[in-house]
Design a protein around this motif. Structure first.
Motif, PDB file in Angstrom:
ATOM      1  N   ILE A  99       0.857  -1.190   0.000  1.00  0.00           N
ATOM      2  CA  ILE A  99       0.000   0.000   0.000  1.00  0.00           C
ATOM      3  C   ILE A  99       0.892   1.238   0.000  1.00  0.00           C
ATOM      4  O   ILE A  99       1.694   1.439   0.917  1.00  0.00           O
ATOM      5  CB  ILE A  99      -0.935   0.010   1.221  1.00  0.00           C
ATOM      6  CG1 ILE A  99      -1.870  -1.206   1.194  1.00  0.00           C
ATOM      7  CG2 ILE A  99      -1.769   1.301   1.247  1.00  0.00           C
ATOM      8  CD1 ILE A  99      -2.725  -1.361   2.431  1.00  0.00           C
ATOM      9  N   VAL A 100       0.737   2.070  -1.025  1.00  0.00           N
ATOM     10  CA  VAL A 100       1.546   3.286  -1.107  1.00  0.00           C
ATOM     11  C   VAL A 100       0.746   4.521  -0.713  1.00  0.00           C
ATOM     12  O   VAL A 100       1.328   5.578  -0.419  1.00  0.00           O
ATOM     13  CB  VAL A 100       2.143   3.461  -2.526  1.00  0.00           C
ATOM     14  CG1 VAL A 100       3.092   2.312  -2.836  1.00  0.00           C
ATOM     15  CG2 VAL A 100       1.048   3.552  -3.590  1.00  0.00           C
ATOM     16  N   LYS A 101      -0.588   4.384  -0.690  1.00  0.00           N
ATOM     17  CA  LYS A 101      -1.421   5.524  -0.305  1.00  0.00           C
ATOM     18  C   LYS A 101      -2.786   5.011   0.134  1.00  0.00           C
ATOM     19  O   LYS A 101      -3.315   4.052  -0.441  1.00  0.00           O
ATOM     20  CB  LYS A 101      -1.591   6.495  -1.475  1.00  0.00           C
ATOM     21  CG  LYS A 101      -2.490   7.696  -1.197  1.00  0.00           C
ATOM     22  CD  LYS A 101      -2.605   8.594  -2.423  1.00  0.00           C
ATOM     23  CE  LYS A 101      -3.551   9.766  -2.204  1.00  0.00           C
ATOM     24  NZ  LYS A 101      -3.677  10.615  -3.416  1.00  0.00           N
ATOM     25  N   GLN A 102      -3.330   5.657   1.157  1.00  0.00           N
ATOM     26  CA  GLN A 102      -4.700   5.358   1.572  1.00  0.00           C
ATOM     27  C   GLN A 102      -5.427   6.670   1.851  1.00  0.00           C
ATOM     28  O   GLN A 102      -4.896   7.546   2.532  1.00  0.00           O
ATOM     29  CB  GLN A 102      -4.732   4.489   2.818  1.00  0.00           C
ATOM     30  CG  GLN A 102      -6.143   4.057   3.225  1.00  0.00           C
ATOM     31  CD  GLN A 102      -6.139   3.102   4.402  1.00  0.00           C
ATOM     32  OE1 GLN A 102      -6.237   3.529   5.543  1.00  0.00           O
ATOM     33  NE2 GLN A 102      -6.009   1.806   4.111  1.00  0.00           N
ATOM     34  N   GLU A 103      -6.622   6.772   1.311  1.00  0.00           N
ATOM     35  CA  GLU A 103      -7.454   7.964   1.499  1.00  0.00           C
ATOM     36  C   GLU A 103      -8.766   7.540   2.145  1.00  0.00           C
ATOM     37  O   GLU A 103      -9.423   6.614   1.683  1.00  0.00           O
ATOM     38  CB  GLU A 103      -7.715   8.629   0.157  1.00  0.00           C
ATOM     39  CG  GLU A 103      -8.618   9.852   0.210  1.00  0.00           C
ATOM     40  CD  GLU A 103      -8.860  10.433  -1.170  1.00  0.00           C
ATOM     41  OE1 GLU A 103     -10.036  10.709  -1.499  1.00  0.00           O
ATOM     42  OE2 GLU A 103      -7.879  10.592  -1.927  1.00  0.00           O
ATOM     43  N   HIS A 104      -9.136   8.227   3.218  1.00  0.00           N
ATOM     44  CA  HIS A 104     -10.372   7.914   3.938  1.00  0.00           C
ATOM     45  C   HIS A 104     -11.305   9.108   3.864  1.00  0.00           C
ATOM     46  O   HIS A 104     -10.916  10.229   4.208  1.00  0.00           O
ATOM     47  CB  HIS A 104     -10.071   7.585   5.401  1.00  0.00           C
ATOM     48  CG  HIS A 104     -11.295   7.304   6.214  1.00  0.00           C
ATOM     49  ND1 HIS A 104     -11.373   7.567   7.571  1.00  0.00           N
ATOM     50  CD2 HIS A 104     -12.503   6.783   5.869  1.00  0.00           C
ATOM     51  CE1 HIS A 104     -12.568   7.216   8.023  1.00  0.00           C
ATOM     52  NE2 HIS A 104     -13.270   6.735   7.014  1.00  0.00           N
ATOM     53  N   ARG A 105     -12.535   8.860   3.431  1.00  0.00           N
ATOM     54  CA  ARG A 105     -13.536   9.923   3.383  1.00  0.00           C
ATOM     55  C   ARG A 105     -14.783   9.463   4.122  1.00  0.00           C
ATOM     56  O   ARG A 105     -15.328   8.394   3.854  1.00  0.00           O
ATOM     57  CB  ARG A 105     -13.883  10.279   1.938  1.00  0.00           C
ATOM     58  CG  ARG A 105     -14.903  11.430   1.846  1.00  0.00           C
ATOM     59  CD  ARG A 105     -15.085  11.917   0.410  1.00  0.00           C
ATOM     60  NE  ARG A 105     -16.034  13.020   0.332  1.00  0.00           N
ATOM     61  CZ  ARG A 105     -15.754  14.280   0.585  1.00  0.00           C
ATOM     62  NH1 ARG A 105     -14.508  14.608   0.921  1.00  0.00           N
ATOM     63  NH2 ARG A 105     -16.667  15.226   0.496  1.00  0.00           N
ATOM     64  N   ALA A 106     -15.227  10.283   5.080  1.00  0.00           N
ATOM     65  CA  ALA A 106     -16.435   9.975   5.845  1.00  0.00           C
ATOM     66  C   ALA A 106     -16.991  11.260   6.430  1.00  0.00           C
ATOM     67  O   ALA A 106     -16.234  12.111   6.910  1.00  0.00           O
ATOM     68  CB  ALA A 106     -16.129   8.981   6.958  1.00  0.00           C
ATOM     69  N   GLU A 107     -18.315  11.402   6.383  1.00  0.00           N
ATOM     70  CA  GLU A 107     -19.014  12.549   6.962  1.00  0.00           C
ATOM     71  C   GLU A 107     -18.447  13.888   6.475  1.00  0.00           C
ATOM     72  O   GLU A 107     -18.361  14.859   7.222  1.00  0.00           O
ATOM     73  CB  GLU A 107     -18.931  12.490   8.484  1.00  0.00           C
ATOM     74  CG  GLU A 107     -19.541  11.234   9.084  1.00  0.00           C
ATOM     75  CD  GLU A 107     -19.460  11.229  10.600  1.00  0.00           C
ATOM     76  OE1 GLU A 107     -20.067  12.117  11.229  1.00  0.00           O
ATOM     77  OE2 GLU A 107     -18.776  10.360  11.143  1.00  0.00           O
ATOM     78  N   GLY A 108     -18.037  13.924   5.216  1.00  0.00           N
ATOM     79  CA  GLY A 108     -17.551  15.164   4.636  1.00  0.00           C
ATOM     80  C   GLY A 108     -16.083  15.452   4.881  1.00  0.00           C
ATOM     81  O   GLY A 108     -15.547  16.434   4.363  1.00  0.00           O
ATOM     82  N   PHE A 109     -15.398  14.616   5.674  1.00  0.00           N
ATOM     83  CA  PHE A 109     -13.976  14.809   5.947  1.00  0.00           C
ATOM     84  C   PHE A 109     -13.149  13.832   5.122  1.00  0.00           C
ATOM     85  O   PHE A 109     -13.555  12.695   4.872  1.00  0.00           O
ATOM     86  CB  PHE A 109     -13.671  14.579   7.428  1.00  0.00           C
ATOM     87  CG  PHE A 109     -14.255  15.627   8.344  1.00  0.00           C
ATOM     88  CD1 PHE A 109     -13.608  16.832   8.543  1.00  0.00           C
ATOM     89  CD2 PHE A 109     -15.464  15.396   8.988  1.00  0.00           C
ATOM     90  CE1 PHE A 109     -14.145  17.794   9.383  1.00  0.00           C
ATOM     91  CE2 PHE A 109     -16.009  16.342   9.833  1.00  0.00           C
ATOM     92  CZ  PHE A 109     -15.351  17.556  10.032  1.00  0.00           C
ATOM     93  N   THR A 110     -11.960  14.263   4.728  1.00  0.00           N
ATOM     94  CA  THR A 110     -11.025  13.404   4.009  1.00  0.00           C
ATOM     95  C   THR A 110      -9.666  13.478   4.682  1.00  0.00           C
ATOM     96  O   THR A 110      -9.193  14.569   5.027  1.00  0.00           O
ATOM     97  CB  THR A 110     -10.886  13.836   2.538  1.00  0.00           C
ATOM     98  OG1 THR A 110     -12.158  13.747   1.903  1.00  0.00           O
ATOM     99  CG2 THR A 110      -9.905  12.935   1.800  1.00  0.00           C
ATOM    100  N   ASP A 111      -9.049  12.336   4.899  1.00  0.00           N
ATOM    101  CA  ASP A 111      -7.697  12.284   5.456  1.00  0.00           C
ATOM    102  C   ASP A 111      -6.890  11.297   4.622  1.00  0.00           C
ATOM    103  O   ASP A 111      -7.448  10.346   4.045  1.00  0.00           O
ATOM    104  CB  ASP A 111      -7.717  11.865   6.915  1.00  0.00           C
ATOM    105  CG  ASP A 111      -6.547  12.432   7.706  1.00  0.00           C
ATOM    106  OD1 ASP A 111      -5.575  12.904   7.072  1.00  0.00           O
ATOM    107  OD2 ASP A 111      -6.600  12.410   8.955  1.00  0.00           O
TER     108      ASP A 111
END
Length: 536
Positions: free
Chosen positions: A488-500
């Motif tokens: 895994i070289v990148k992970q993006e998490h999006r929930a409830e309008g937030f992204t990290d």
């Protein structure tokens, strides 16, 4: 002891006394006769062999009901005919017409009680298995086999094509057989081994987010385990099964059931279940009393029993309690003991260096800090190869501090990537394909040609796998970018309008292959705006 020269009556008595090799001789002695008895009903060698297997399993489980042990052969052949008849009636629409027409179907009222008992047992078990099928497949099976509707009538009633009905009937049959027999079961296996394989398959429910259908499988496996002759293996398996029931079945968890699980785990020397036992017992002891409880009661008991993994687990948490009590030297000694007891592949062995690092930071930079202003976390995770694919299995973790950012989940990179029933990715899934997990979580192979910029360089030709996981507060979306041979070289998490986002900061691959190479010594370090994760 040599059994080949013993008569049937003696072999039956020896089997009931726990000598399973004696039953193997009975199977060898009468297998051809039992297959022939079944074939006289099925007119199919393949189905007769299936019925033969069912017959010997049923005979073994009901062996204590045989009043005349010297007549074992005739009794087993009669059971085989009943099993074969049930099989033919169950799948009559898939058999040649002459097979069904030539059946000698006697009225059930003329059957003797032993035959009726076997038939009723099979019917109940079949209904349990059908109840665990996917809803549409279950409906087709019930309409066809229990309400007598034809393929065309079902297609009309459900407003689907006849081809779909046939496929779902085929799928239902396959699933039922898979449930009734262990997936990797071989006839040469002893009966105890067959039951043990079913126990191992029951344990694989751990990777399923949704446990619908578990209860029916649990009840069947529990019944078979309880019917095993007295042995250490029986109680080892019984502890495994009962613990899963405690975890995954609804209802009150009472002290009597817990005591039964503990007794089975101790009798069967089940290290995994004893870990569950001591974890619960430890949780009921508070404050300073926990050190004395673990040190003076749990550890001596486990040293005497020889359950090494659970013993190491208790040494770890004793060390943790020493650190909380300001006894750092004793804490370090306890952590040393963990690594002395375990192999490097064990999850607690892997946790030690990160726990040490956490304690070092807590006694240094964070010693005078307000606990609400930091959050330190140490964790180790276990993956397993199941059916040829890498799956997330479990984690052990500890931490201190209460700082909450907008996204704490992003720090669990591997767990996030495997939220779809433990799958990181699905081999054989075409680009654009979607796999749906047991709870509706989806895993999509979104792209095979992504370019990703990270803190340690650019990676081209990456695969993007997107997981959408339903939760209490809505759907979380995780975009996981894999580079072949790297991980895994990148992970993006999006929930409830937030992204990290977390990206790879550094890595070392000592070996392994595929999208997530596995080998001792492989390391990955991830970074975001301020947080750094180390994964080994």
């Amino acid at each position: 002891m040599q059994y080949h020269n013993q008569n049937d009556e003696t072999l039956v008595m020896l089997t009931l006394a726990g000598e399973q090799n004696a039953y193997g001789i009975l199977v060898e002695r009468y297998q051809k006769a039992v297959i022939s008895a079944a074939a006289s009903i099925t007119h199919s060698r393949f189905m007769a062999e299936d019925a033969d297997q069912d017959a010997f399993v049923t005979a073994w489980m009901k062996l204590d009901t045989l009043q005349e042990p010297q007549k074992f052969a005739a009794w087993a052949c009669r059971i085989a005919k009943n099993c074969a008849l049930n099989m033919v009636m169950r799948f009559r629409s898939f058999l040649p017409l002459e097979t069904v027409e030539n059946l000698n179907l006697s009225d059930e009222r003329n059957r003797n009680p032993a035959e009726l008992y076997v038939l009723s047992e099979e019917k109940d078990e079949l209904h349990d298995r059908i109840g665990s099928l996917p809803e549409k497949v279950k409906q087709v099976i019930e309409l066809h086999y229990f309400e007598g509707l034809s393929v065309a009538e079902i297609a009309d009633k459900m407003r689907i094509s006849a081809g779909t009905v046939k496929w779902q009937l085929h799928d239902g049959r396959k699933r039922i057989r898979k449930e009734l027999c262990a997936m990797n079961e071989k006839y040469s296996d002893t009966l105890v081994q067959r039951v043990m394989k079913k126990v191992e398959e029951l344990k694989l429910w751990q990777v399923k987010n949704n446990k619908s259908g578990f209860e029916a499988v649990y009840n069947n496996v529990l019944r078979e385990v309880e019917a095993l002759p007295e042995s250490c293996d029986k109680y080892h398996a019984l502890a495994d099964v009962l613990m899963r029931g405690w975890w995954w079945l609804p209802g009150e968890k009472n002290d009597a059931l817990f005591a039964r699980i503990k007794e089975a785990a101790q009798t069967g020397r089940n290290d995994e279940v004893m870990e569950f036992i001591v974890t619960r017992e430890d949780s009921l002891v508070y404050d300073g009393a926990k050190i004395e409880f673990i040190r003076d009661k749990q550890i001596p008991m486990l040293e005497k029993s020889g359950l090494v993994h659970t013993l190491a687990r208790e040494w770890f948490w004793l060390g943790y309690q020493y650190f909380r009590n300001g006894q750092s030297e004793k804490g370090l000694e306890a952590y040393d003991k963990v690594q002395q007891l375990l192999k490097p592949s064990d999850i607690y062995y892997a946790l030690i260096p990160f726990a040490r690092e956490m304690e070092q930071k807590l006694s240094g930079y964070y010693k005078e800090k307000n606990k609400n202003h930091y959050r330190l976390h140490a964790a180790s995770e276990e993956f397993r190869y199941i059916d040829g694919g890498l799956r997330y299995w479990k984690a052990e973790e500890t931490g201190k501090g209460y700082l909450s950012s907008t996204d704490l989940e992003i720090n669990h990179i591997f767990r996030n990537a495997a939220l779809c029933d433990g799958h990181f990715y699905r081999k054989g899934l075409a680009e654009g394909g979607i796999y749906t997990g047991s709870d509706g979580t989806t895993l999509t192979f979104a792209s095979g040609c992504e370019t990703v910029d990270t803190a340690c360089g650019r990676f081209e030709g990456c695969q993007l796998w997107v997981t959408k996981h339903p939760g209490t507060w809505g759907v979380s979306t995780f975009k996981n970018y894999y580079k072949e041979g790297v991980g895994i070289v990148k992970q993006e998490h999006r929930a409830e309008g937030f992204t990290d986002v977390r990206v790879l900061k550094s890595y070392h691959i000592a070996g392994g292959e595929g999208l997530l190479p596995m080998k001792a010594g492989n390391t990955w370090e991830y970074t975001g705006d301020v947080l750094v994760n180390n994964c080994v």
